[in-house]
Motif scaffolding. Structure first.
Motif, PDB file in Angstrom:
ATOM      1  N   GLY A 113       0.766  -1.306  -0.232  1.00 34.49           N
ATOM      2  CA  GLY A 113      -0.259   0.080   0.124  1.00 34.49           C
ATOM      3  C   GLY A 113       0.821   1.291  -0.016  1.00 34.49           C
ATOM      4  O   GLY A 113       0.251   2.321   0.332  1.00 34.49           O
ATOM      5  N   ALA A 114       2.269   1.245  -0.404  1.00 37.46           N
ATOM      6  CA  ALA A 114       3.011   2.291  -0.506  1.00 37.46           C
ATOM      7  C   ALA A 114       3.668   2.449  -1.611  1.00 37.46           C
ATOM      8  O   ALA A 114       4.182   1.723  -2.392  1.00 37.46           O
ATOM      9  CB  ALA A 114       4.282   2.141   0.519  1.00 37.46           C
ATOM     10  N   THR A 115       3.432   3.745  -2.202  1.00 33.81           N
ATOM     11  CA  THR A 115       4.026   4.301  -3.304  1.00 33.81           C
ATOM     12  C   THR A 115       4.685   5.494  -3.430  1.00 33.81           C
ATOM     13  O   THR A 115       4.415   6.239  -2.404  1.00 33.81           O
ATOM     14  CB  THR A 115       3.039   4.338  -4.606  1.00 33.81           C
ATOM     15  OG1 THR A 115       1.861   5.353  -4.093  1.00 33.81           O
ATOM     16  CG2 THR A 115       2.464   2.811  -4.944  1.00 33.81           C
ATOM     17  N   ALA A 116       5.651   5.705  -4.314  1.00 34.87           N
ATOM     18  CA  ALA A 116       6.451   6.948  -4.014  1.00 34.87           C
ATOM     19  C   ALA A 116       5.648   8.145  -4.029  1.00 34.87           C
ATOM     20  O   ALA A 116       4.660   8.315  -4.863  1.00 34.87           O
ATOM     21  CB  ALA A 116       7.550   7.014  -5.128  1.00 34.87           C
ATOM     22  N   ASP A 117       5.971   8.969  -2.979  1.00 37.48           N
ATOM     23  CA  ASP A 117       4.823  10.151  -2.717  1.00 37.48           C
ATOM     24  C   ASP A 117       5.849  11.222  -2.086  1.00 37.48           C
ATOM     25  O   ASP A 117       6.602  11.041  -1.068  1.00 37.48           O
ATOM     26  CB  ASP A 117       3.793   9.903  -1.829  1.00 37.48           C
ATOM     27  CG  ASP A 117       2.864  11.112  -1.764  1.00 37.48           C
ATOM     28  OD1 ASP A 117       3.171  11.761  -0.655  1.00 37.48           O
ATOM     29  OD2 ASP A 117       1.867  11.329  -2.583  1.00 37.48           O
ATOM     30  N   PRO A 118       5.921  12.610  -2.647  1.00 38.09           N
ATOM     31  CA  PRO A 118       6.549  13.509  -1.925  1.00 38.09           C
ATOM     32  C   PRO A 118       6.493  13.936  -0.218  1.00 38.09           C
ATOM     33  O   PRO A 118       7.195  14.203   0.427  1.00 38.09           O
ATOM     34  CB  PRO A 118       6.284  14.849  -2.574  1.00 38.09           C
ATOM     35  CG  PRO A 118       5.609  14.491  -3.830  1.00 38.09           C
ATOM     36  CD  PRO A 118       5.027  13.073  -3.668  1.00 38.09           C
ATOM     37  N   GLY A 119       5.177  13.339   0.063  1.00 31.70           N
ATOM     38  CA  GLY A 119       4.939  13.314   1.646  1.00 31.70           C
ATOM     39  C   GLY A 119       5.252  12.137   2.221  1.00 31.70           C
ATOM     40  O   GLY A 119       5.192  12.200   3.466  1.00 31.70           O
ATOM     41  N   THR A 120       5.805  10.912   1.712  1.00 24.18           N
ATOM     42  CA  THR A 120       6.183   9.846   2.226  1.00 24.18           C
ATOM     43  C   THR A 120       7.796   9.650   2.327  1.00 24.18           C
ATOM     44  O   THR A 120       8.494   9.708   1.244  1.00 24.18           O
ATOM     45  CB  THR A 120       5.611   8.589   1.508  1.00 24.18           C
ATOM     46  OG1 THR A 120       4.138   8.831   1.715  1.00 24.18           O
ATOM     47  CG2 THR A 120       5.975   7.422   2.191  1.00 24.18           C
ATOM     48  N   ALA A 121       8.555   9.414   3.335  1.00 22.22           N
ATOM     49  CA  ALA A 121       9.806   8.966   3.389  1.00 22.22           C
ATOM     50  C   ALA A 121      10.085   7.337   3.301  1.00 22.22           C
ATOM     51  O   ALA A 121       8.912   6.737   4.047  1.00 22.22           O
ATOM     52  CB  ALA A 121      10.547   9.670   4.787  1.00 22.22           C
ATOM     53  N   LEU A 122      10.929   6.966   3.006  1.00 18.71           N
ATOM     54  CA  LEU A 122      11.445   5.570   2.597  1.00 18.71           C
ATOM     55  C   LEU A 122      12.575   5.179   3.425  1.00 18.71           C
ATOM     56  O   LEU A 122      13.626   5.828   3.358  1.00 18.71           O
ATOM     57  CB  LEU A 122      11.155   5.200   1.281  1.00 18.71           C
ATOM     58  CG  LEU A 122      11.678   3.679   1.058  1.00 18.71           C
ATOM     59  CD1 LEU A 122      10.647   2.601   1.400  1.00 18.71           C
ATOM     60  CD2 LEU A 122      11.944   3.566  -0.592  1.00 18.71           C
ATOM     61  N   VAL A 123      12.288   4.115   4.027  1.00 21.68           N
ATOM     62  CA  VAL A 123      13.602   3.538   4.879  1.00 21.68           C
ATOM     63  C   VAL A 123      13.846   2.049   3.989  1.00 21.68           C
ATOM     64  O   VAL A 123      12.940   1.220   3.906  1.00 21.68           O
ATOM     65  CB  VAL A 123      13.435   3.166   6.181  1.00 21.68           C
ATOM     66  CG1 VAL A 123      14.371   2.346   6.821  1.00 21.68           C
ATOM     67  CG2 VAL A 123      13.167   4.331   7.016  1.00 21.68           C
ATOM     68  N   LEU A 124      15.035   1.946   3.456  1.00 23.50           N
ATOM     69  CA  LEU A 124      15.481   0.670   2.766  1.00 23.50           C
ATOM     70  C   LEU A 124      16.127  -0.254   3.926  1.00 23.50           C
ATOM     71  O   LEU A 124      17.176   0.252   4.228  1.00 23.50           O
ATOM     72  CB  LEU A 124      16.465   0.853   1.702  1.00 23.50           C
ATOM     73  CG  LEU A 124      16.825  -0.249   0.977  1.00 23.50           C
ATOM     74  CD1 LEU A 124      15.678  -1.059   0.111  1.00 23.50           C
ATOM     75  CD2 LEU A 124      17.981   0.048   0.021  1.00 23.50           C
ATOM     76  N   ALA A 125      15.381  -1.060   4.568  1.00 23.69           N
ATOM     77  CA  ALA A 125      16.094  -1.952   5.437  1.00 23.69           C
ATOM     78  C   ALA A 125      16.616  -3.109   5.211  1.00 23.69           C
ATOM     79  O   ALA A 125      15.726  -4.270   4.708  1.00 23.69           O
ATOM     80  CB  ALA A 125      14.961  -2.356   6.572  1.00 23.69           C
ATOM     81  N   SER A 126      17.863  -3.393   5.350  1.00 22.85           N
ATOM     82  CA  SER A 126      18.454  -4.849   5.140  1.00 22.85           C
ATOM     83  C   SER A 126      18.978  -5.446   6.225  1.00 22.85           C
ATOM     84  O   SER A 126      18.711  -4.916   7.409  1.00 22.85           O
ATOM     85  CB  SER A 126      19.871  -4.373   4.045  1.00 22.85           C
ATOM     86  OG  SER A 126      20.610  -3.828   4.864  1.00 22.85           O
ATOM     87  N   ALA A 127      19.492  -6.587   5.917  1.00 27.65           N
ATOM     88  CA  ALA A 127      20.254  -7.378   7.342  1.00 27.65           C
ATOM     89  C   ALA A 127      21.316  -6.446   7.823  1.00 27.65           C
ATOM     90  O   ALA A 127      21.410  -6.667   8.969  1.00 27.65           O
ATOM     91  CB  ALA A 127      20.656  -8.800   6.702  1.00 27.65           C
ATOM     92  N   GLY A 128      22.239  -5.724   7.253  1.00 23.25           N
ATOM     93  CA  GLY A 128      23.461  -5.619   7.651  1.00 23.25           C
ATOM     94  C   GLY A 128      24.497  -6.439   7.690  1.00 23.25           C
ATOM     95  O   GLY A 128      24.384  -7.482   7.744  1.00 23.25           O
ATOM     96  N   SER A 129      25.644  -5.754   7.597  1.00 22.55           N
ATOM     97  CA  SER A 129      26.755  -6.579   7.486  1.00 22.55           C
ATOM     98  C   SER A 129      27.967  -5.916   8.066  1.00 22.55           C
ATOM     99  O   SER A 129      27.998  -4.823   8.343  1.00 22.55           O
ATOM    100  CB  SER A 129      27.630  -6.788   6.231  1.00 22.55           C
ATOM    101  OG  SER A 129      28.431  -7.498   5.924  1.00 22.55           O
TER     102      SER A 129
END
Length: 252
Positions: A121-137
Motif C-alpha cells: 500500500g505504499a507508493t512513491a510520494d513527496p509526503g512519504t519518506a522511505l527506509v530501505l532496511a537490509s540485514a546489515g553486515s
C-alpha cells in the motif's frame, strides 16, 4: 542437458525462509523449463553446500554454476563459500565450478522493492519518506551497496527522502531510521524490507519499524518475478564467463 544451477542460500531456523526460497526457484524453473536448478544452504537447513556439491560430483556431473543467493557481496560470498568451493575442487577436480555473482546489486531489484511496497500500500510520494532496511553486515562495502541502492530509489522517487537502515551489525537500525524521519517532519514513513526471505531479521525490521511509527512495512522479496529473472541473468553470465575468472574467484 543444461549445466546445473546450484543456488546457495543463507539458511534459517525459521521454516518460512526455506519455503520462500523454494517458491522462488519453482518460479525460476517455470521460466526455464529443463533447467536443473537445485537449492542448498550455508547454515541451519539441509542440504549444506558441501553435501550438495559432493552429490553432484558423485552423480557424474561435469559442470555446475554455483549462485550465492544473497542480496549483497560480503563474508559469505567473498570468503565462506569460496572456501567451500576450493575444497570441492580439490576433492573432485573433474567437476567444473563456475561461480556466479550475488543477486544484488541489480537494477531489477529496485523494481522488486517497489513491487513489494506497492503490494503493502505504499507508493512513491513527496509526503512519504522511505527506509530501505537490509540485514546489515560487518563488511562496509556491503552496507555501502545498500546506501547506493537507497540513492537509486530516491532518484526513481518522488519520495520525500530515502535512507538505508540495517537490522544488525551497522547503524542506523530500522527503528532509529524511522524515528529520525518522523522527528524530522515526515508525514508518513514506509519501510522496504530488503531481505530475500521472511524470518528473524524480517520480523525485527517489522517490529522495530512499527514501534517507531512506520506507516507501512513491506514483506521480504521472496518469490517475485524480478528476482527470478536476476537468478537466470546471473546463471547465464557465469556460463558466458571464462573458467579463468572462476579460478580467481576460488582463490586459484
Amino acid at each position: 542437458m543444461s549445466t546445473t544451477l546450484l543456488a546457495v542460500a543463507h539458511g534459517s531456523a525459521d521454516p518460512r525462509s526455506a519455503a520462500a526460497v523454494s517458491a522462488l526457484f519453482e518460479r525460476v524453473r517455470s521460466l526455464r523449463p529443463g533447467l536443473d536448478a537445485r537449492v542448498c544452504y550455508l547454515d541451519h537447513t539441509a542440504p549444506g553446500a558441501e553435501e550438495a556439491l559432493a552429490d553432484l560430483a558423485a552423480s557424474g556431473a561435469g559442470e555446475v554454476v554455483v549462485l550465492p543467493t544473497l542480496l549483497t557481496a560480503a563474508f559469505h560470498s567473498k570468503v565462506d563459500l569460496p572456501g567451500v568451493l576450493a575444497g570441492v575442487r580439490e576433492r573432485s577436480p573433474w567437476l567444473r565450478v563456475r561461480y556466479a555473482d550475488t543477486l544484488g546489486p541489480h537494477p531489477l531489484l529496485l523494481e522488486a522493492v517497489e513491487r513489494r511496497l506497492a503490494q503493502a500500500g505504499a507508493t512513491a510520494d513527496p509526503g512519504t519518506a522511505l527506509v530501505l532496511a537490509s540485514a546489515g553486515s560487518s563488511d562496509p562495502e556491503a552496507n555501502a551497496t545498500i546506501r547506493a541502492m537507497a540513492r537509486r530509489l530516491a532518484e526513481r522517487g518522488p519520495w520525500r527522502e530515502v535512507v538505508a537502515a540495517y537490522a544488525s551489525a551497522a547503524s542506523p537500525s530500522p527503528g532509529e531510521a524511522v524515528a529520525d524521519l518522523v522527528g524530522g517532519g515526515a508525514g508518513r514513513v514506509a519501510v522496504a524490507t530488503y531481505l530475500l526471505a521472511p524470518g528473524f531479521f524480517a520480523d525485527r525490521v517489522r517490529e522495530q519499524s512499527r514501534a517507531a511509527g512506520a506507516h507501512t512495512v513491506s514483506e521480504a522479496l521472496g518469490d517475485v518475478p524480478e528476482l527470478a529473472r536476476v537468478v537466470l541473468e546471473r546463471y547465464d553470465a557465469a556460463l558466458a564467463g571464462s573458467l579463468a575468472s572462476t579460478g580467481r574467484a576460488l582463490g586459484h
